[in-house]
Design an enzyme around this catalytic site. Structure first.
Site, PDB file in Angstrom:
ATOM      1  N   HIS A 166      93.593  70.444 -35.277  1.00  0.00           N
ATOM      2  CA  HIS A 166      92.593  69.535 -34.693  1.00  0.00           C
ATOM      3  C   HIS A 166      92.945  69.190 -33.239  1.00  0.00           C
ATOM      4  O   HIS A 166      92.560  68.138 -32.745  1.00  0.00           O
ATOM      5  CB  HIS A 166      92.456  68.226 -35.496  1.00  0.00           C
ATOM      6  CG  HIS A 166      92.309  68.426 -36.970  1.00  0.00           C
ATOM      7  ND1 HIS A 166      91.084  68.495 -37.594  1.00  0.00           N
ATOM      8  CD2 HIS A 166      93.235  68.597 -37.945  1.00  0.00           C
ATOM      9  CE1 HIS A 166      91.267  68.688 -38.907  1.00  0.00           C
ATOM     10  NE2 HIS A 166      92.562  68.764 -39.139  1.00  0.00           N
ATOM     11  N   SER A 287      90.552  76.561  -5.082  1.00  0.00           N
ATOM     12  CA  SER A 287      89.238  75.953  -4.908  1.00  0.00           C
ATOM     13  C   SER A 287      88.897  76.003  -3.426  1.00  0.00           C
ATOM     14  O   SER A 287      89.763  75.850  -2.575  1.00  0.00           O
ATOM     15  CB  SER A 287      89.279  74.508  -5.391  1.00  0.00           C
ATOM     16  OG  SER A 287      88.260  73.758  -4.773  1.00  0.00           O
ATOM     17  N   LYS A 293      94.130  72.829  -5.860  1.00  0.00           N
ATOM     18  CA  LYS A 293      93.730  73.454  -7.125  1.00  0.00           C
ATOM     19  C   LYS A 293      94.278  74.865  -7.312  1.00  0.00           C
ATOM     20  O   LYS A 293      94.348  75.647  -6.379  1.00  0.00           O
ATOM     21  CB  LYS A 293      92.190  73.531  -7.224  1.00  0.00           C
ATOM     22  CG  LYS A 293      91.499  72.192  -7.430  1.00  0.00           C
ATOM     23  CD  LYS A 293      91.833  71.521  -8.756  1.00  0.00           C
ATOM     24  CE  LYS A 293      91.185  72.175  -9.952  1.00  0.00           C
ATOM     25  NZ  LYS A 293      89.754  72.004 -10.013  1.00  0.00           N
ATOM     26  N   GLU A 300      89.346  81.839 -17.994  1.00  0.00           N
ATOM     27  CA  GLU A 300      87.974  81.358 -18.172  1.00  0.00           C
ATOM     28  C   GLU A 300      87.008  82.530 -18.291  1.00  0.00           C
ATOM     29  O   GLU A 300      86.067  82.499 -19.087  1.00  0.00           O
ATOM     30  CB  GLU A 300      87.586  80.444 -17.006  1.00  0.00           C
ATOM     31  CG  GLU A 300      88.362  79.124 -17.039  1.00  0.00           C
ATOM     32  CD  GLU A 300      88.273  78.349 -15.732  1.00  0.00           C
ATOM     33  OE1 GLU A 300      87.332  78.562 -14.952  1.00  0.00           O
ATOM     34  OE2 GLU A 300      89.165  77.517 -15.487  1.00  0.00           O
TER      35      GLU A 300
END
Ligand code: ARG
Length: 466
Positions: A166, A287, A293, A300
């Protein structure tokens, strides 16, 4: 007549057509702009077919040699990037190659190539050969990836981190155990892939349009020449069957589902909050706005592309449902999903391999994320070893958790007296239950997270790679 549509003269099936095609219909119908990737398979299939026709005596040896010579010329043109597609005429790779063959060796002999043959069998032959070769390459990529999994699992076997259910801290595990949880799923994908390849690699040539070949074609000879593992045994089924594509799409969808979940775990593990792993620069991007970043774009994209792989599968299954027997033009819709799916899966496995081979792990962060509550099961198991029924020990350990929450004292720092007050069967050796390494080592039954169990999994994995 509309430009680019000349059914009567130049198009191979033009004999009974009188009017021109709607120019948009010409484009709508043609597949040359994607099925030209099959040029080589188409040529090899044609040579094998012509050779078998020569053996059957339906064309002469000289004619066969001319056809072969011409087709090799066509092949060279494709390879050199010199093949010129005639828009509106070269509907697909089969008609394009035959048109060009006629220009090279003359229509008299070239016109005999298609004797007893249909594009219905030809397209399947090309696709099966192409797919078989691609899937074999993918098999190699998958094996390479799994070798990295096995190597890392071996090298980093001492790293202990939280295991989650979970997405909540559950029990301590080895990082290698996590690696192998996916590794063995990918190994099952590998087993399935090998099976899929054996069904893809069947010879459809000789099926004709649907009813079979009327000239006593030696299909076994073609099977051998083209490296197929066997025949498609029913000619109607042979031209209708795109199960080999569907099965590949299903196979790849499941693999991509594994890839996606694997990527999701690593995305989480690579956040500053977790910090268990750090991606190499080669697989991250910055970024354009926020200088600090470092984004896990590779992971992804692996996660994102799984949706596209799955979509092709669902879409193509939908295309096939409700089709009447044998060939229907709908089946042309099998080609693009196959091409895209294969590329997506192949690239994804290689990217996953690169990501895994180059990421760095942070043993301290992993360890720091462990928390004594993750040993609550071990506390219960401690009493089980003293003969207390598990249902009771579960409850007792729960009371220790509650005590810790209530007092703010970490569970492993509760005093012996505090523990004893909860249950008199606790003895001083309870301190040993509060050890992450011991906890992990106790899970030594086959398949568990102890060192010996994990080493055994690595062995099993390696054996599957063959
Ligand atoms: N381009 C076609 C395909 O991909 C080849 C088969 C054409 N057959 C036919 N009967 N029109 O399916």
């Amino acid at each position: 007549m509309a430009s680019g549509s000349k059914p009567e003269g130049s198009m191979l099936w033009g004999g009974r057509f009188t009017g021109g095609l709607d120019p948009l219909m010409v484009k709508y119908n043609e597949s040359i702009y994607f099925d030209r990737v099959l040029y080589k398979q188409d040529i090899l299939g044609s040579i094998a077919f012509a050779r078998a026709n020569a053996k059957a005596g339906i064309i002469s040896q000289d004619e066969f040699q001319e056809i072969e010579r011409g087709l090799r010329e066509v092949e060279k043109e494709w390879e050199a990037g010199k093949f010129v597609i005639v828009p509106g005429v070269d509907e697909d790779i089969h008609t394009a190659n035959e048109r060009r063959l006629g220009e090279i060796i003359g229509k008299q002999v070239a016109g005999k190539l298609h004797t007893g043959r249909s594009r219905n069998e030809q397209v399947v032959c090309d696709m099966r050969m192409w797919l078989r070769d691609e899937l074999r390459q993918i098999e190699g990529h998958l094996v390479a990836f799994l070798r990295v999994v096995a190597a890392r699992a071996e090298q980093e076997i001492d790293l202990v981190m939280p295991g989650y259910t979970h997405l909540q801290r559950a029990q301590p595990i080895r990082w290698s155990h996590w690696l192998l949880s996916y590794g063995l799923a990918f190994a099952a994908d590998l087993e399935r892939l090998r099976e899929v390849i054996s069904r893809v690699n069947r010879n459809p040539l000789g099926c004709g349009a649907l009813a079979g070949n009327p000239f006593g074609l030696d299909r076994d000879m073609i099977t051998k020449e083209l490296g197929f593992d066997g025949l498609l045994w029913n000619s109607m089924g042979g031209v209708a069957d795109r199960d080999f594509v569907t099965e590949t799409l299903q196979w790849g969808s499941m693999l991509m589902q594994h890839v996606s979940r694997w990527a999701e775990d690593l995305i989480i593990y690579s956040t500053a909050e977790f910090g268990f792993v750090r991606l190499a620069d080669a697989y991250s991007t910055g970024s354009s706005l926020m200088p600090q970043k470092k984004n896990p774009d590779s992971l992804e994209l692996l996660r994102g592309k799984s949706g596209r792989a799955f979509g092709h599968m669902a879409g193509f299954m939908m295309t096939q449902k409700g089709l009447p027997s044998t060939y229907n033009k709908d089946l042309q819709e099998s080609v693009e999903p196959m091409l895209d799916h294969v590329k997506t899966v192949s690239d994804s496995i290689q990217i996953a391999n690169g990501v895994l081979a180059t990421l760095t792990t942070n043993a301290d962060k992993m360890r720091a994320a462990l928390d004594p509550f993750m040993l609550a099961t071990d506390v219960a198991d401690y009493l089980v070893r003293k003969g207390v029924p598990f249902r009771e020990t579960h409850h007792i350990s729960g009371r220790c958790v509650a005590k810790s929450e209530e007092t703010g004292i970490p569970m492993n720092e509760l005093s012996y007296e505090q523990m004893k007050a909860i249950d008199p069967r606790f003895e001083e050796d309870i301190a040993e239950a509060f050890n992450y390494d011991t906890s992990v080592e106790r899970r030594s039954a086959k398949g568990g997270t102890s060192k010996s169990s994990v080493m055994e999994q690595i062995k099993v994995l390696k054996e599957m790679l063959g």
